[in-house]
Design an enzyme around this catalytic site. Structure first.
Site, PDB file in Angstrom:
ATOM      1  N   GLN A  26       0.800  -1.222   0.000  1.00  0.00           N
ATOM      2  CA  GLN A  26       0.000   0.000   0.000  1.00  0.00           C
ATOM      3  C   GLN A  26       0.836   1.278   0.000  1.00  0.00           C
ATOM      4  O   GLN A  26       0.381   2.298  -0.478  1.00  0.00           O
ATOM      5  CB  GLN A  26      -0.945  -0.001   1.203  1.00  0.00           C
ATOM      6  CG  GLN A  26      -2.029  -1.063   1.074  1.00  0.00           C
ATOM      7  CD  GLN A  26      -2.949  -1.097   2.274  1.00  0.00           C
ATOM      8  OE1 GLN A  26      -2.672  -1.781   3.251  1.00  0.00           O
ATOM      9  NE2 GLN A  26      -4.036  -0.366   2.219  1.00  0.00           N
ATOM     10  N   ARG A  83       4.087  -0.501  12.964  1.00  0.00           N
ATOM     11  CA  ARG A  83       3.732  -1.772  12.324  1.00  0.00           C
ATOM     12  C   ARG A  83       3.835  -1.598  10.815  1.00  0.00           C
ATOM     13  O   ARG A  83       3.122  -0.792  10.230  1.00  0.00           O
ATOM     14  CB  ARG A  83       2.288  -2.160  12.710  1.00  0.00           C
ATOM     15  CG  ARG A  83       1.836  -3.411  12.014  1.00  0.00           C
ATOM     16  CD  ARG A  83       0.371  -3.749  12.234  1.00  0.00           C
ATOM     17  NE  ARG A  83       0.080  -4.899  11.396  1.00  0.00           N
ATOM     18  CZ  ARG A  83      -1.085  -5.193  10.865  1.00  0.00           C
ATOM     19  NH1 ARG A  83      -2.138  -4.451  11.109  1.00  0.00           N
ATOM     20  NH2 ARG A  83      -1.225  -6.254  10.095  1.00  0.00           N
ATOM     21  N   HIS A 129       0.896  -9.403   4.307  1.00  0.00           N
ATOM     22  CA  HIS A 129      -0.230  -8.453   4.264  1.00  0.00           C
ATOM     23  C   HIS A 129      -0.752  -8.396   2.817  1.00  0.00           C
ATOM     24  O   HIS A 129      -0.526  -7.430   2.085  1.00  0.00           O
ATOM     25  CB  HIS A 129       0.237  -7.076   4.745  1.00  0.00           C
ATOM     26  CG  HIS A 129      -0.887  -6.171   5.167  1.00  0.00           C
ATOM     27  ND1 HIS A 129      -0.959  -5.614   6.427  1.00  0.00           N
ATOM     28  CD2 HIS A 129      -1.984  -5.730   4.507  1.00  0.00           C
ATOM     29  CE1 HIS A 129      -2.051  -4.862   6.516  1.00  0.00           C
ATOM     30  NE2 HIS A 129      -2.684  -4.916   5.362  1.00  0.00           N
ATOM     31  N   ASN A 174      -1.972 -11.101   8.209  1.00  0.00           N
ATOM     32  CA  ASN A 174      -2.957 -10.063   8.454  1.00  0.00           C
ATOM     33  C   ASN A 174      -4.278 -10.475   7.807  1.00  0.00           C
ATOM     34  O   ASN A 174      -4.317 -10.820   6.631  1.00  0.00           O
ATOM     35  CB  ASN A 174      -2.483  -8.740   7.828  1.00  0.00           C
ATOM     36  CG  ASN A 174      -3.518  -7.637   7.961  1.00  0.00           C
ATOM     37  OD1 ASN A 174      -3.793  -7.171   9.069  1.00  0.00           O
ATOM     38  ND2 ASN A 174      -4.112  -7.222   6.844  1.00  0.00           N
ATOM     39  N   GLU A 175      -5.349 -10.447   8.597  1.00  0.00           N
ATOM     40  CA  GLU A 175      -6.712 -10.659   8.109  1.00  0.00           C
ATOM     41  C   GLU A 175      -6.899 -11.935   7.280  1.00  0.00           C
ATOM     42  O   GLU A 175      -7.220 -11.881   6.073  1.00  0.00           O
ATOM     43  CB  GLU A 175      -7.203  -9.433   7.332  1.00  0.00           C
ATOM     44  CG  GLU A 175      -7.224  -8.178   8.182  1.00  0.00           C
ATOM     45  CD  GLU A 175      -8.104  -7.061   7.644  1.00  0.00           C
ATOM     46  OE1 GLU A 175      -8.412  -7.075   6.445  1.00  0.00           O
ATOM     47  OE2 GLU A 175      -8.487  -6.184   8.434  1.00  0.00           O
ATOM     48  N   ASN A 317      -8.031  -6.310  14.145  1.00  0.00           N
ATOM     49  CA  ASN A 317      -8.323  -5.068  13.416  1.00  0.00           C
ATOM     50  C   ASN A 317      -9.801  -4.769  13.566  1.00  0.00           C
ATOM     51  O   ASN A 317     -10.642  -5.581  13.150  1.00  0.00           O
ATOM     52  CB  ASN A 317      -8.048  -5.224  11.917  1.00  0.00           C
ATOM     53  CG  ASN A 317      -6.585  -5.520  11.608  1.00  0.00           C
ATOM     54  OD1 ASN A 317      -5.706  -5.376  12.454  1.00  0.00           O
ATOM     55  ND2 ASN A 317      -6.315  -5.925  10.376  1.00  0.00           N
ATOM     56  N   TYR A 319     -12.919  -2.131  12.626  1.00  0.00           N
ATOM     57  CA  TYR A 319     -13.376  -0.986  11.844  1.00  0.00           C
ATOM     58  C   TYR A 319     -14.842  -0.639  12.052  1.00  0.00           C
ATOM     59  O   TYR A 319     -15.215   0.508  12.161  1.00  0.00           O
ATOM     60  CB  TYR A 319     -13.117  -1.208  10.342  1.00  0.00           C
ATOM     61  CG  TYR A 319     -11.650  -1.018   9.997  1.00  0.00           C
ATOM     62  CD1 TYR A 319     -11.157   0.236   9.681  1.00  0.00           C
ATOM     63  CD2 TYR A 319     -10.755  -2.087  10.027  1.00  0.00           C
ATOM     64  CE1 TYR A 319      -9.814   0.432   9.401  1.00  0.00           C
ATOM     65  CE2 TYR A 319      -9.407  -1.904   9.752  1.00  0.00           C
ATOM     66  CZ  TYR A 319      -8.945  -0.646   9.444  1.00  0.00           C
ATOM     67  OH  TYR A 319      -7.612  -0.448   9.177  1.00  0.00           O
ATOM     68  N   GLU A 369      -5.163  -2.673  14.122  1.00  0.00           N
ATOM     69  CA  GLU A 369      -5.655  -1.628  13.213  1.00  0.00           C
ATOM     70  C   GLU A 369      -6.960  -1.054  13.717  1.00  0.00           C
ATOM     71  O   GLU A 369      -7.781  -1.791  14.290  1.00  0.00           O
ATOM     72  CB  GLU A 369      -5.937  -2.183  11.802  1.00  0.00           C
ATOM     73  CG  GLU A 369      -4.738  -2.430  10.946  1.00  0.00           C
ATOM     74  CD  GLU A 369      -5.099  -2.935   9.556  1.00  0.00           C
ATOM     75  OE1 GLU A 369      -6.145  -2.540   9.012  1.00  0.00           O
ATOM     76  OE2 GLU A 369      -4.320  -3.749   9.025  1.00  0.00           O
ATOM     77  N   TRP A 412      -4.606   2.924  12.028  1.00  0.00           N
ATOM     78  CA  TRP A 412      -4.437   2.714  10.596  1.00  0.00           C
ATOM     79  C   TRP A 412      -4.815   4.013   9.909  1.00  0.00           C
ATOM     80  O   TRP A 412      -5.948   4.420  10.035  1.00  0.00           O
ATOM     81  CB  TRP A 412      -5.317   1.562  10.098  1.00  0.00           C
ATOM     82  CG  TRP A 412      -5.089   1.328   8.633  1.00  0.00           C
ATOM     83  CD1 TRP A 412      -5.781   1.877   7.586  1.00  0.00           C
ATOM     84  CD2 TRP A 412      -4.062   0.510   8.053  1.00  0.00           C
ATOM     85  NE1 TRP A 412      -5.237   1.451   6.402  1.00  0.00           N
ATOM     86  CE2 TRP A 412      -4.190   0.620   6.662  1.00  0.00           C
ATOM     87  CE3 TRP A 412      -3.038  -0.292   8.593  1.00  0.00           C
ATOM     88  CZ2 TRP A 412      -3.341  -0.043   5.782  1.00  0.00           C
ATOM     89  CZ3 TRP A 412      -2.198  -0.953   7.732  1.00  0.00           C
ATOM     90  CH2 TRP A 412      -2.351  -0.829   6.324  1.00  0.00           C
ATOM     91  N   GLU A 419      -5.465   2.087  -1.377  1.00  0.00           N
ATOM     92  CA  GLU A 419      -6.467   1.330  -0.610  1.00  0.00           C
ATOM     93  C   GLU A 419      -7.063   0.216  -1.486  1.00  0.00           C
ATOM     94  O   GLU A 419      -8.235   0.212  -1.835  1.00  0.00           O
ATOM     95  CB  GLU A 419      -7.518   2.277  -0.037  1.00  0.00           C
ATOM     96  CG  GLU A 419      -8.640   1.635   0.770  1.00  0.00           C
ATOM     97  CD  GLU A 419      -8.197   0.730   1.916  1.00  0.00           C
ATOM     98  OE1 GLU A 419      -7.184   1.033   2.571  1.00  0.00           O
ATOM     99  OE2 GLU A 419      -8.875  -0.285   2.138  1.00  0.00           O
TER     100      GLU A 419
HETATM  101  C1  NOJ Z   1      -7.516  -3.724   6.798  1.00  0.00           C
HETATM  102  C2  NOJ Z   1      -6.322  -4.028   5.961  1.00  0.00           C
HETATM  103  O1  NOJ Z   1      -5.399  -4.746   6.735  1.00  0.00           O
HETATM  104  C3  NOJ Z   1      -5.654  -2.779   5.393  1.00  0.00           C
HETATM  105  O2  NOJ Z   1      -4.720  -3.173   4.454  1.00  0.00           O
HETATM  106  C4  NOJ Z   1      -6.693  -1.841   4.828  1.00  0.00           C
HETATM  107  O3  NOJ Z   1      -6.111  -0.712   4.247  1.00  0.00           O
HETATM  108  C5  NOJ Z   1      -7.642  -1.450   5.926  1.00  0.00           C
HETATM  109  N1  NOJ Z   1      -8.320  -2.629   6.414  1.00  0.00           N
HETATM  110  C6  NOJ Z   1      -8.695  -0.440   5.506  1.00  0.00           C
HETATM  111  O4  NOJ Z   1      -9.542  -1.010   4.583  1.00  0.00           O
END
Ligand code: NOJ
Length: 465
Positions: A26, A83, A129, A174-175, A317, A319, A369, A412, A419
């Site tokens: 990213q 990170r 990632h 990650n995720e 993470n 959101y 995050e 984050w 993105e």
């Molecule tokens: C989680 C992801 O790990 C990250 O790469 C992404 O930019 C953010 N979410 C926001 O969407």
């Protein structure tokens, strides 16, 4: 009750850690620089219709060349840790072929790590990632267990031996849910494979094994000498019943949490196996479809033992949140990734932390995050300030009032950057980047200074303190 009435003025425990995050694909750019190999995201971006603004990350915020500027910003922000992720293809450009280690790639991360340590900031390294080397994908990627596990172990081994003398915090994946569901399920992220359910469950199954193998590698060969921690970073919405008095809605909430968190956390933190509710549900549906076996692969008894207990923290993470009701959603998996659906629900961070505490025996949670996007990227960003204020305050309540065991918080992200499928149309940065200039000029936003003050105060001390 207005916000001030419910706002908690207090500070976090003294040893609480504050950080900020990015990921290699990213923000690095330099995709062809220094001998880097090709990743699945380079390939995915070649088809402009995959990315909303038809952009790519060939340059993005150019951290490959501008990491020293990033380090200055990180210092000014005042975090305890940074990170970032390592681009696998920068370290081993062709993992399934020559497997050679790229010394220019190693040098880049050595410079970054040394630069961070020189300003007293700890590196927290994510090994994976979203950016799989293309040559691994060419052999099936996450759907090819032996190639994935073998190559991931070799890559991790290089990272531990090259950087582990200075890196004390590692994240394997990650995720994982997004890797499996979006990469191999609906195909809306790279590598864009559309194999709903069969591919999804197999990719996740192999990922869990690759994670456990690398945790054991660290535990067995590096932990004693390097004395670090290694964990996985999960993500999920927090789910709430649409009608708390409706037992079906309450049950659906539990199902949703188990399908999106328990899928990975139950094997790793409980007993090496998937949540019983998930196994039963998928077996039931598979039977209705006339299949002989459940779509959900099974772990052997030996594998269960190998997987159980393989994460030193639960990385998370957060959101957004969702209301769940049975008539609205009989499909509990969460495979939608539109940022338009990132509703701001600060209470969700407290809710999810309590759910994790109850489900996983007060496991130590490392928040990896949390952040807010807008489309403008303006330096004056009151909504982002409000987002961080409310979320960090709810986190404080989880820690101080509810006794949740949270060791760290990570915002984050440091910089506006690429993105994924939204290209540059969504800006999450604490620092704005002028993508129109060659210099990729960086300007801290108001939220940068707000977060910096929260870190300095270690929370929100009462005025009299
Ligand atoms: C989680 C992801 O790990 C990250 O790469 C992404 O930019 C953010 N979410 C926001 O969407």
């Amino acid at each position: 009750m207005n916000e001030e009435d419910s706002f908690l003025y207090d500070t976090f425990p003294q040893e609480f850690l504050w950080g900020v995050a990015t990921s290699a694909f990213q923000c690095e750019g330099g995709t062809k620089a220094g001998g880097r190999g090709v990743s699945i995201w380079d390939t995915f971006c070649l088809d402009p219709s995959n990315i909303l603004d038809k952009s790519n990350a060939d340059v993005t915020s150019d951290s490959y060349h501008k990491y020293q500027e990033d380090i200055k910003l990180i210092k000014e922000l005042g975090v305890n840790f940074y990170r970032f992720s390592i681009s696998w293809a920068r370290i081993i450009p062709d993992p399934t072929g020559s497997g050679e280690v790229n010394s220019a790639g190693v040098q880049y991360y050595n410079n970054l790590i040394d630069g961070l340590l020189a300003i007293g900031v700890m590196p927290l390294v994510t090994l994976y990632h979203f950016d799989l080397p293309q040559t691994i994908e060419d052999k099936g990627g996450f759907l090819n267990e032996s190639v994935l596990v073998d190559c991931f172990k070799k890559y991790a081994d290089v990272c531990f031996s090259e950087f582990g003398d200075r890196v004390k915090y590692w994240i394997t994946f990650n995720e994982p849910k997004e890797i499996a569901t979006l990469g191999y399920g609906n195909g809306c992220l790279a590598p864009g494979i559309k194999s709903p359910f069969d591919g999804v469950y197999q990719a996740a199954h192999n990922l869990i094994k690759a994670h456990a193998s690398v945790w054991h590698l660290y535990d067995h060969s590096y932990r004693n000498s390097q004395n670090g921690k290694i964990f996985i970073s999960l993500s999920s919405n927090f789910f709430m019943p649409k009608d708390a008095n409706c037992p079906e809605d309450v049950e659906a909430v539990e199902l949703a949490h188990q399908f999106s968190i328990g899928w990975f956390a139950h094997p790793i933190f409980i007993d090496g196996d998937y949540p019983p509710i998930m196994k039963n549900k998928i077996a039931e549906i598979s039977k209705i479809e006339g299949r002989e076996k459940s779509r959900l692969p099974e772990f052997t008894e030996e594998e269960k033992k190998f997987i159980k207990g393989t994460s030193d923290f639960l990385g998370y993470n957060y959101y957004t949140s969702r209301l769940v009701s049975v008539p609205d959603s009989d499909m509990p998996t969460d495979i939608d990734m539109s940022l338009f659906f990132l509703y701001v629900v600060p209470q969700g961070i407290r809710g999810i932390l309590n759910w994790l505490k109850n489900e996983y025996n007060s496991v130590a949670v490392f928040m990896t995050e949390n952040g807010f996007s807008d489309s403008s990227g303006t330096v004056d960003d009151p909504e982002r300030v409000q987002f961080f204020k409310s979320h960090i305050n709810e986190l404080l309540k989880a820690v101080k009032i509810d006794g949740c065991n949270v060791v760290a918080y990570t915002a984050w992200t440091l910089l506006d950057n690429f993105e994924w499928i939204f290209g540059y149309t969504c800006r999450f940065g604490l620092v704005s980047v002028d993508f129109d200039t060659e210099e990729k000029c960086r300007t801290p936003k108001k939220s940068f200074y707000f977060y910096s003050k929260v870190i300095k105060d270690n929370g929100f001390p009462a005025i009299s303190e």
